[in-house]
Design an enzyme around this catalytic site. Structure first.
Site, mmCIF file in Angstrom:
data_model
loop_
_atom_site.group_PDB
_atom_site.id
_atom_site.type_symbol
_atom_site.label_atom_id
_atom_site.label_comp_id
_atom_site.label_asym_id
_atom_site.label_seq_id
_atom_site.Cartn_x
_atom_site.Cartn_y
_atom_site.Cartn_z
ATOM 1 N N TYR A 1 -11.164 0.781 11.038
ATOM 2 C CA TYR A 1 -11.945 1.092 10.005
ATOM 3 C C TYR A 1 -12.416 0.010 9.108
ATOM 4 C CZ TYR A 1 -8.582 3.689 7.328
ATOM 5 O OH TYR A 1 -7.470 3.892 6.804
ATOM 6 N N LYS A 2 -11.503 -0.859 9.006
ATOM 7 C CA LYS A 2 -11.855 -1.902 8.008
ATOM 8 C C LYS A 2 -12.642 -3.140 8.354
ATOM 9 C CE LYS A 2 -8.144 -0.101 5.163
ATOM 10 N NZ LYS A 2 -6.701 0.012 4.660
ATOM 11 N N ARG B 1 -12.421 -4.517 -6.640
ATOM 12 C CA ARG B 1 -12.386 -5.492 -5.626
ATOM 13 C C ARG B 1 -13.744 -5.789 -4.619
ATOM 14 N NH1 ARG B 1 -8.319 -2.529 -1.159
ATOM 15 N NH2 ARG B 1 -10.263 -1.170 -1.305
ATOM 16 N N ASP C 1 2.038 -4.823 8.806
ATOM 17 C CA ASP C 1 0.828 -4.058 8.725
ATOM 18 C C ASP C 1 -0.327 -4.976 8.716
ATOM 19 O OD1 ASP C 1 -1.233 -2.688 7.827
ATOM 20 O OD2 ASP C 1 -0.052 -0.930 6.696
ATOM 21 N N PHE D 1 0.958 -1.136 -0.001
ATOM 22 C CA PHE D 1 -0.065 -0.007 0.088
ATOM 23 C C PHE D 1 0.842 1.317 -0.063
ATOM 24 C CE2 PHE D 1 -2.706 3.045 1.693
ATOM 25 C CZ PHE D 1 -4.074 2.768 1.276
HETATM 26 C C1 LIG Z 1 -5.832 0.986 4.556
HETATM 27 C C2 LIG Z 1 -4.431 0.988 4.860
HETATM 28 C C3 LIG Z 1 -3.625 2.000 5.215
HETATM 29 C C4 LIG Z 1 -4.270 3.235 5.702
HETATM 30 O O1 LIG Z 1 -3.361 3.967 6.357
HETATM 31 P P1 LIG Z 1 -4.077 5.265 6.956
HETATM 32 O O2 LIG Z 1 -3.114 6.096 7.857
HETATM 33 O O3 LIG Z 1 -5.247 4.938 8.183
HETATM 34 O O4 LIG Z 1 -4.870 6.026 5.884
HETATM 35 C C5 LIG Z 1 -2.301 1.728 5.534
HETATM 36 N N1 LIG Z 1 -1.664 0.567 5.145
HETATM 37 C C6 LIG Z 1 -2.250 -0.181 4.572
HETATM 38 C C7 LIG Z 1 -1.584 -1.481 4.097
HETATM 39 C C8 LIG Z 1 -3.605 -0.177 4.355
HETATM 40 O O5 LIG Z 1 -4.357 -1.088 3.734
#
Ligand SMILES: *Cc1c(COP(=O)(O)O)cnc(C)c1O
Length: 430
Positions: A242-243, A391, A217, A145
């Site tokens: 939040y996921k 997705r 992560d 990401f």
């Molecule tokens: C959704 C996601 C994020 C989101 O990061 P925020 O700082 O909360 O915006 C980070 N890393 C991964 C791998 C994600 O899927």
């Protein structure tokens, strides 16, 4: 809730669910079916985007009312003590801990995933600078990401001591990249785009055997797949609430610092909440003992409070039952799309092997963005990620087997009749 394992659906799911009625029968036998009642989902919508923003637990509305009207409105500043606001990051961390194989006192719910990753990486680099100062690379996959890569890169440049991020394109070369230069192997356990799951224990073992630390992560894993950070031997971990944890839009993230690394955990965001005695207002900084040192400043109390409503739902079931249903749902979706949309140029991106899959499924289509917009207009909500990837997230707490059937039928109809706008313009959030 004692979950009897649902009947196994293999890749030949069609044999089990060849009709819509078969899907209804699977729902009738689903031990998690009653948990859907705990969520407020709009009528006429099949929500397949809980991997990006989880649905709202019903309890969140009353909790928001309580925090805003009573705790803030009536009790005002007293609530930092009387309503437990001050302790909330750690209390929620303890409640989240069982979902990821962490122990009490090791998790804080705070800040964003990006910020928590920054803290974890900074601490890991500082530990390595003492043990083996020659190690200068943070190794990750190019398909990670972007924010994870941006944060690692930002930290490496800021430190300005020769640190750099090494991006590995070909996953077969990931292990070889953990060489004598590697300080930290930083990976996202389930890839946001492909839905591919890494073997956390094996890669962590490999990192350690080669002198590196492993930072994970769990953004697309927490609440989606069973996790055991201690059994895997991981060094640090971060993730989203939040996921799959259904904490609410922009809800604070989490950070895990295992007890054996807490004394060595030092990061540069030394705000007063990470101080041993924030209200001593002393001149010098002294880090709190324990997980408190992973905090920085004042927390977004209203948003934080709602995270608890998402976590509560998990206490009515277990990650093994959730995983069993998740694999059934994703198997069924893959089998139905491949059988019923076979005439169309759809390409499965997500691995078929169960142990390599998270809880979302991605398909490419040359007009992926336009097709997804058409699906959303018809009430099937997934999302789109570059390049050409549609997705579909499957949240076992509230997604039904019949939803899978109906979603595939809408997709088939859109593709058969080409009812999508090839020139659809992009919104800011896709
Ligand atoms: C959704 C996601 C994020 C989101 O990061 P925020 O700082 O909360 O915006 C980070 N890393 C991964 C791998 C994600 O899927």
């Amino acid at each position: 809730m004692t979950a009897t394992r649902p009947p196994a659906l293999s890749a030949t799911s069609l044999a089990v669910a060849a009709t819509r009625d078969d899907c209804l029968a699977l729902d009738a036998r689903d031990p998690l079916a009653s948990l859907r009642e705990r969520f407020d989902l709009p009528d006429g919508v099949i929500y397949l985007d809980g991997n990006s923003l989880g649905a709202r637990p019903r309890a969140a509305l009353a909790r928001a009312q309580e925090v805003v009207a009573r705790e803030w409105g009536r009790d005002l500043i007293k609530s930092w003590n009387t309503a437990g606001w001050f302790e909330m990051p750690k209390r929620l961390g303890d409640r989240l801990a069982p979902l990821i194989g962490a122990r009490p006192g090791e998790v804080a719910v705070t800040d964003t995933t990006s910020l928590n990753l920054f803290k974890a990486l900074a601490a890991a680099l500082a530990m390595q600078a003492e043990r083996s100062p020659g190690r200068k690379t943070i190794v990750t996959e190019r398909g990670n990401f972007p924010t994870d890569i941006y944060m690692a890169d930002g930290l490496a440049r800021w430190l300005d001591r020769g640190y750099r991020v090494r991006l590995v394109e070909d996953l077969d070369k990931l292990e070889a990249a953990v060489d004598a230069d590697c300080a930290v192997l930083m990976l996202t356990h389930v890839n946001y785009r492909t839905g591919r799951q890494h073997d956390m224990a094996a890669l962590t073992r490999h990192a350690h055997a080669n002198g590196a630390l492993a930072v994970w992560d769990l953004a697309h894993s927490a609440g989606a797949v069973p996790l055991d950070l201690h059994a895997a031997g991981a060094d640090f971990a971060v993730g989203c609430t939040y996921k799959y944890l259904n904490g609410g839009p922009g809800a604070p993230a989490f950070i895990w610092v295992p007890q054996h690394h807490q004394a060595a955990f030092r990061h540069p965001l030394t705000g007063w909440w990470s101080h041993a005695a924030p209200f001593a207002m002393s001149h010098g900084f002294e880090a709190a003992d324990g997980i408190g040192r992973a905090l920085c400043g004042t927390q977004p109390v209203v948003s934080l409070a709602l995270v608890e409503c998402g976590l509560e739902v998990f206490e009515a079931t277990g990650m093994e039952a959730i995983r069993a249903k998740s694999l059934q749902l994703t198997d069924l979706f893959i089998a139905l799309v491949e059988a019923r949309c076979a005439a169309h140029p759809l390409g499965l991106v997500t691995p078929r092997e169960h142990e390599r899959r998270g809880s979302h499924v991605s398909f490419t289509h040359p007009h992926g963005y336009a097709v997804m917009q058409a699906l959303i207009e018809r009430g099937v909500i997934g999302d789109y990620r570059e390049p050409a990837i549609m997705r579909f997230g499957f949240t076992p707490l509230y997604t039904r087997f019949v939803d899978v059937w109906d979603a595939v039928e809408v997709l088939r109809d859109i593709l058969d009749n080409e009812t999508y706008d090839k020139n659809a313009t992009r919104s800011a959030v896709t």
